[in-house]
Design a protein around this motif. Structure first.
Motif, mmCIF file in Angstrom:
data_model
loop_
_atom_site.group_PDB
_atom_site.id
_atom_site.type_symbol
_atom_site.label_atom_id
_atom_site.label_comp_id
_atom_site.label_asym_id
_atom_site.label_seq_id
_atom_site.Cartn_x
_atom_site.Cartn_y
_atom_site.Cartn_z
ATOM 1 N N ASN A 159 0.809 -1.172 -0.009
ATOM 2 C CA ASN A 159 0.031 0.036 -0.125
ATOM 3 C C ASN A 159 0.949 1.354 -0.073
ATOM 4 O O ASN A 159 0.663 2.291 -0.644
ATOM 5 C CB ASN A 159 -0.966 -0.372 1.192
ATOM 6 C CG ASN A 159 -2.095 -1.073 1.097
ATOM 7 O OD1 ASN A 159 -2.518 -1.376 0.147
ATOM 8 N ND2 ASN A 159 -2.641 -1.530 2.086
ATOM 9 N N ARG A 212 2.257 1.739 -3.288
ATOM 10 C CA ARG A 212 1.372 2.200 -4.297
ATOM 11 C C ARG A 212 0.860 3.546 -4.162
ATOM 12 O O ARG A 212 0.897 4.487 -4.952
ATOM 13 C CB ARG A 212 -0.305 1.322 -3.865
ATOM 14 C CG ARG A 212 -1.352 1.861 -5.099
ATOM 15 C CD ARG A 212 -2.595 0.862 -4.757
ATOM 16 N NE ARG A 212 -2.255 -0.594 -4.916
ATOM 17 C CZ ARG A 212 -2.363 -1.573 -3.838
ATOM 18 N NH1 ARG A 212 -2.836 -1.194 -2.738
ATOM 19 N NH2 ARG A 212 -2.185 -2.717 -4.340
ATOM 20 N N ASP A 213 1.063 4.149 -2.834
ATOM 21 C CA ASP A 213 0.913 5.609 -2.800
ATOM 22 C C ASP A 213 2.140 6.302 -3.246
ATOM 23 O O ASP A 213 2.024 7.370 -3.735
ATOM 24 C CB ASP A 213 0.971 5.776 -1.216
ATOM 25 C CG ASP A 213 -0.348 5.502 -0.338
ATOM 26 O OD1 ASP A 213 -1.168 5.193 -1.226
ATOM 27 O OD2 ASP A 213 -0.407 5.471 0.758
ATOM 28 N N SER A 264 3.939 5.238 -5.686
ATOM 29 C CA SER A 264 4.344 5.079 -7.006
ATOM 30 C C SER A 264 3.122 5.510 -8.053
ATOM 31 O O SER A 264 3.401 5.442 -9.255
ATOM 32 C CB SER A 264 4.953 3.557 -7.647
ATOM 33 O OG SER A 264 3.711 2.642 -7.225
ATOM 34 N N SER A 301 0.106 5.313 -10.499
ATOM 35 C CA SER A 301 -0.357 4.331 -11.452
ATOM 36 C C SER A 301 0.961 4.214 -12.410
ATOM 37 O O SER A 301 0.924 3.494 -13.454
ATOM 38 C CB SER A 301 -1.203 5.027 -12.366
ATOM 39 O OG SER A 301 -0.862 6.154 -13.012
ATOM 40 N N SER A 350 2.299 -1.113 -12.306
ATOM 41 C CA SER A 350 1.144 -1.899 -12.098
ATOM 42 C C SER A 350 1.026 -2.666 -10.960
ATOM 43 O O SER A 350 2.159 -2.800 -10.232
ATOM 44 C CB SER A 350 0.996 -3.049 -13.126
ATOM 45 O OG SER A 350 1.896 -4.217 -13.010
ATOM 46 N N ASP A 351 0.133 -3.124 -9.976
ATOM 47 C CA ASP A 351 0.114 -3.950 -8.769
ATOM 48 C C ASP A 351 1.044 -5.178 -9.105
ATOM 49 O O ASP A 351 1.841 -5.517 -7.959
ATOM 50 C CB ASP A 351 -1.173 -4.107 -8.505
ATOM 51 C CG ASP A 351 -1.860 -3.146 -7.809
ATOM 52 O OD1 ASP A 351 -1.292 -1.982 -7.540
ATOM 53 O OD2 ASP A 351 -3.410 -3.085 -7.660
ATOM 54 N N ARG A 392 4.599 -4.159 -8.760
ATOM 55 C CA ARG A 392 4.950 -3.860 -7.324
ATOM 56 C C ARG A 392 5.013 -5.222 -6.568
ATOM 57 O O ARG A 392 6.040 -5.147 -5.806
ATOM 58 C CB ARG A 392 3.759 -2.866 -6.848
ATOM 59 C CG ARG A 392 3.985 -1.582 -6.917
ATOM 60 C CD ARG A 392 3.173 -0.791 -6.196
ATOM 61 N NE ARG A 392 1.766 -1.013 -6.658
ATOM 62 C CZ ARG A 392 1.084 0.157 -7.611
ATOM 63 N NH1 ARG A 392 1.995 1.202 -7.968
ATOM 64 N NH2 ARG A 392 0.176 0.033 -8.120
#
Length: 175
Positions: free
Chosen positions: A118, A121-122, A124, A126, A129-130, A133
């Protein structure tokens, strides 16, 4: 320390210095108090999330929502204690403890694979991609001797980041 609009006494300054392990000089504490009073627009004695967001550098930080959970409602003493992790005299362990709190968003004392994911994600957005990551994180954890199923404790963070030459420093302007 009374309301935010009152002046600091020598006792208050020394109490704050002790609370933050003497990482700030008396002059720096006075400067931080002036900044605290500017942020505490309603002179409530604490700074709200909205007031923190009035600082452009804070609002633009990709981790601002996570940091807000940590700083919302801080009184002056706790404000200085929070900032002490950014002092050049702070130990690596003190800096890592703050980083750990950013990752440990539920405050349970442990960081899971998803907690780290998480934060990534914050940071990087978009741009990746998940799936990418997850692959990167899985590899980094593997190289550090951990698996996706592991929970990292503060001691694990210190072990991983302890020799990284971590730099988290902010200068306090003194008038």
């Amino acid at each position: 320390m009374g309301s935010a609009s009152s002046m600091l006494t020598q006792y208050d300054i020394e109490e704050v210095q002790e609370h933050c392990h003497n990482l700030f000089s008396q002059q720096e504490i006075v400067s931080l108090y002036q900044r605290f009073c500017q942020l505490d627009r309603n002179a409530k004695g604490f700074i709200s999330a909205d007031e923190f967001l009035s600082v452009p550098e804070f609002a633009m930080n990709p981790l601002s929502q996570r940091l807000l959970k940590m700083v919302d409602g801080l009184n002056f003493k706790d404000f200085v204690a929070f900032l002490s992790a950014f002092n050049s005299k702070a130990t690596t362990e003190q800096k890592i403890a703050l980083i750990f709190k950013v990752y440990d968003s539920d405050g349970n004392g442990k960081v899971s694979f998803n907690d780290i994911l998480n934060v990534l994600r914050d940071l990087s957005g978009s741009f990746i991609s998940d799936e990418q990551r997850e692959q990167v994180l899985t590899q980094v954890l593997k190289e550090a001797g951990y698996t996706k199923e592991c929970y990292l404790l503060l001691d694990d963070f210190i072990k991983v980041f302890g020799n990284s030459g971590l730099k988290m420093e902010v200068e306090v302007p003194v008038d």
